[in-house]
Design a protein around this motif. Structure first.
Motif, PDB file in Angstrom:
ATOM      1  N   ALA A   3      -5.098  15.646 -13.982  1.00 28.48           N
ATOM      2  CA  ALA A   3      -5.618  14.724 -12.977  1.00 28.48           C
ATOM      3  C   ALA A   3      -4.438  14.134 -12.226  1.00 28.48           C
ATOM      4  O   ALA A   3      -3.511  13.620 -12.827  1.00 28.48           O
ATOM      5  CB  ALA A   3      -6.435  13.616 -13.633  1.00 28.48           C
ATOM      6  N   THR A   4      -4.482  14.250 -10.918  1.00 18.69           N
ATOM      7  CA  THR A   4      -3.418  13.697 -10.092  1.00 18.69           C
ATOM      8  C   THR A   4      -4.047  12.734  -9.102  1.00 18.69           C
ATOM      9  O   THR A   4      -4.979  13.093  -8.390  1.00 18.69           O
ATOM     10  CB  THR A   4      -2.684  14.810  -9.327  1.00 18.69           C
ATOM     11  OG1 THR A   4      -2.186  15.746 -10.270  1.00 18.69           O
ATOM     12  CG2 THR A   4      -1.546  14.251  -8.514  1.00 18.69           C
ATOM     13  N   LEU A   5      -3.549  11.533  -9.060  1.00 21.94           N
ATOM     14  CA  LEU A   5      -4.038  10.535  -8.120  1.00 21.94           C
ATOM     15  C   LEU A   5      -3.006  10.343  -7.031  1.00 21.94           C
ATOM     16  O   LEU A   5      -1.820  10.213  -7.308  1.00 21.94           O
ATOM     17  CB  LEU A   5      -4.298   9.204  -8.834  1.00 21.94           C
ATOM     18  CG  LEU A   5      -5.276   9.251  -9.996  1.00 21.94           C
ATOM     19  CD1 LEU A   5      -5.375   7.874 -10.647  1.00 21.94           C
ATOM     20  CD2 LEU A   5      -6.638   9.707  -9.543  1.00 21.94           C
ATOM     21  N   LYS A   6      -3.444  10.332  -5.795  1.00 17.41           N
ATOM     22  CA  LYS A   6      -2.543  10.113  -4.664  1.00 17.41           C
ATOM     23  C   LYS A   6      -3.056   8.925  -3.874  1.00 17.41           C
ATOM     24  O   LYS A   6      -4.225   8.846  -3.535  1.00 17.41           O
ATOM     25  CB  LYS A   6      -2.536  11.343  -3.749  1.00 17.41           C
ATOM     26  CG  LYS A   6      -2.041  12.603  -4.397  1.00 17.41           C
ATOM     27  CD  LYS A   6      -0.631  12.840  -4.027  1.00 17.41           C
ATOM     28  CE  LYS A   6      -0.182  14.175  -4.607  1.00 17.41           C
ATOM     29  NZ  LYS A   6       1.193  14.415  -4.416  1.00 17.41           N
ATOM     30  N   ASN A   7      -2.196   7.989  -3.570  1.00 15.92           N
ATOM     31  CA  ASN A   7      -2.536   6.867  -2.714  1.00 15.92           C
ATOM     32  C   ASN A   7      -2.165   7.261  -1.290  1.00 15.92           C
ATOM     33  O   ASN A   7      -1.005   7.526  -1.016  1.00 15.92           O
ATOM     34  CB  ASN A   7      -1.784   5.614  -3.153  1.00 15.92           C
ATOM     35  CG  ASN A   7      -2.226   4.395  -2.379  1.00 15.92           C
ATOM     36  OD1 ASN A   7      -2.976   4.493  -1.421  1.00 15.92           O
ATOM     37  ND2 ASN A   7      -1.766   3.242  -2.793  1.00 15.92           N
ATOM     38  N   LEU A   8      -3.126   7.295  -0.392  1.00 11.51           N
ATOM     39  CA  LEU A   8      -2.914   7.853   0.941  1.00 11.51           C
ATOM     40  C   LEU A   8      -3.034   6.817   2.052  1.00 11.51           C
ATOM     41  O   LEU A   8      -3.136   7.183   3.213  1.00 11.51           O
ATOM     42  CB  LEU A   8      -3.932   8.975   1.182  1.00 11.51           C
ATOM     43  CG  LEU A   8      -3.853  10.117   0.179  1.00 11.51           C
ATOM     44  CD1 LEU A   8      -5.026  11.059   0.357  1.00 11.51           C
ATOM     45  CD2 LEU A   8      -2.555  10.878   0.326  1.00 11.51           C
ATOM     46  N   GLU A   9      -3.019   5.532   1.716  1.00 15.76           N
ATOM     47  CA  GLU A   9      -3.172   4.512   2.755  1.00 15.76           C
ATOM     48  C   GLU A   9      -2.058   4.622   3.785  1.00 15.76           C
ATOM     49  O   GLU A   9      -0.897   4.822   3.453  1.00 15.76           O
ATOM     50  CB  GLU A   9      -3.159   3.119   2.127  1.00 15.76           C
ATOM     51  CG  GLU A   9      -4.463   2.777   1.447  1.00 15.76           C
ATOM     52  CD  GLU A   9      -4.515   1.339   1.007  1.00 15.76           C
ATOM     53  OE1 GLU A   9      -4.213   0.459   1.841  1.00 15.76           O
ATOM     54  OE2 GLU A   9      -4.841   1.108  -0.160  1.00 15.76           O
ATOM     55  N   GLY A  10      -2.426   4.503   5.044  1.00 14.68           N
ATOM     56  CA  GLY A  10      -1.446   4.499   6.116  1.00 14.68           C
ATOM     57  C   GLY A  10      -0.982   5.875   6.563  1.00 14.68           C
ATOM     58  O   GLY A  10      -0.104   5.985   7.396  1.00 14.68           O
ATOM     59  N   GLN A  11      -1.543   6.949   6.009  1.00 12.24           N
ATOM     60  CA  GLN A  11      -1.130   8.298   6.405  1.00 12.24           C
ATOM     61  C   GLN A  11      -2.034   8.819   7.513  1.00 12.24           C
ATOM     62  O   GLN A  11      -3.213   8.468   7.588  1.00 12.24           O
ATOM     63  CB  GLN A  11      -1.155   9.235   5.208  1.00 12.24           C
ATOM     64  CG  GLN A  11      -0.105   8.912   4.173  1.00 12.24           C
ATOM     65  CD  GLN A  11       0.053  10.013   3.143  1.00 12.24           C
ATOM     66  OE1 GLN A  11      -0.476  11.098   3.312  1.00 12.24           O
ATOM     67  NE2 GLN A  11       0.784   9.731   2.096  1.00 12.24           N
ATOM     68  N   ASP A  12      -1.488   9.685   8.358  1.00 12.49           N
ATOM     69  CA  ASP A  12      -2.272  10.267   9.437  1.00 12.49           C
ATOM     70  C   ASP A  12      -3.129  11.425   8.920  1.00 12.49           C
ATOM     71  O   ASP A  12      -2.979  11.867   7.787  1.00 12.49           O
ATOM     72  CB  ASP A  12      -1.374  10.708  10.589  1.00 12.49           C
ATOM     73  CG  ASP A  12      -0.374  11.779  10.186  1.00 12.49           C
ATOM     74  OD1 ASP A  12      -0.385  12.227   9.020  1.00 12.49           O
ATOM     75  OD2 ASP A  12       0.433  12.185  11.037  1.00 12.49           O
ATOM     76  N   ASP A  13      -4.037  11.901   9.776  1.00  9.93           N
ATOM     77  CA  ASP A  13      -4.972  12.959   9.376  1.00  9.93           C
ATOM     78  C   ASP A  13      -4.263  14.234   8.927  1.00  9.93           C
ATOM     79  O   ASP A  13      -4.673  14.869   7.958  1.00  9.93           O
ATOM     80  CB  ASP A  13      -5.929  13.286  10.525  1.00  9.93           C
ATOM     81  CG  ASP A  13      -6.924  12.173  10.795  1.00  9.93           C
ATOM     82  OD1 ASP A  13      -7.049  11.260   9.948  1.00  9.93           O
ATOM     83  OD2 ASP A  13      -7.580  12.209  11.855  1.00  9.93           O
ATOM     84  N   ALA A  14      -3.191  14.615   9.614  1.00 13.21           N
ATOM     85  CA  ALA A  14      -2.474  15.844   9.254  1.00 13.21           C
ATOM     86  C   ALA A  14      -1.873  15.727   7.857  1.00 13.21           C
ATOM     87  O   ALA A  14      -1.919  16.676   7.073  1.00 13.21           O
ATOM     88  CB  ALA A  14      -1.377  16.144  10.276  1.00 13.21           C
ATOM     89  N   SER A  15      -1.343  14.566   7.514  1.00 13.53           N
ATOM     90  CA  SER A  15      -0.772  14.353   6.173  1.00 13.53           C
ATOM     91  C   SER A  15      -1.850  14.429   5.105  1.00 13.53           C
ATOM     92  O   SER A  15      -1.644  15.007   4.036  1.00 13.53           O
ATOM     93  CB  SER A  15      -0.090  12.990   6.098  1.00 13.53           C
ATOM     94  OG  SER A  15       1.016  12.945   6.949  1.00 13.53           O
TER      95      SER A  15
END
Length: 60
Positions: A3-15
């Protein structure tokens, strides 16, 4: 099993799309879960299952 959790707040759609693609890369059995809050992707979780070969029932 992984299980891998990624926090993606503030990233653009391409990221975000790259992160989803990375989570899917090499996955044979399992799932990728994308969590959305208020219209924003906030987490990507990858769960991978490993298939074990069936045991041989040899009698000696």
């Amino acid at each position: 099993m992984t299980a891998t959790l990624k926090n993606l707040e503030g990233q653009d759609d391409a990221s975000i799309l790259r992160e989803i693609q990375a989570a899917l890369n090499g996955l044979k059995f399992g799932s990728v879960e994308i969590t959305v809050h208020n219209g924003q992707v906030v987490q990507i979780e990858r769960k991978e299952k490993f298939r074990l070969p069936a045991p041989s029932n040899k009698i000696n």
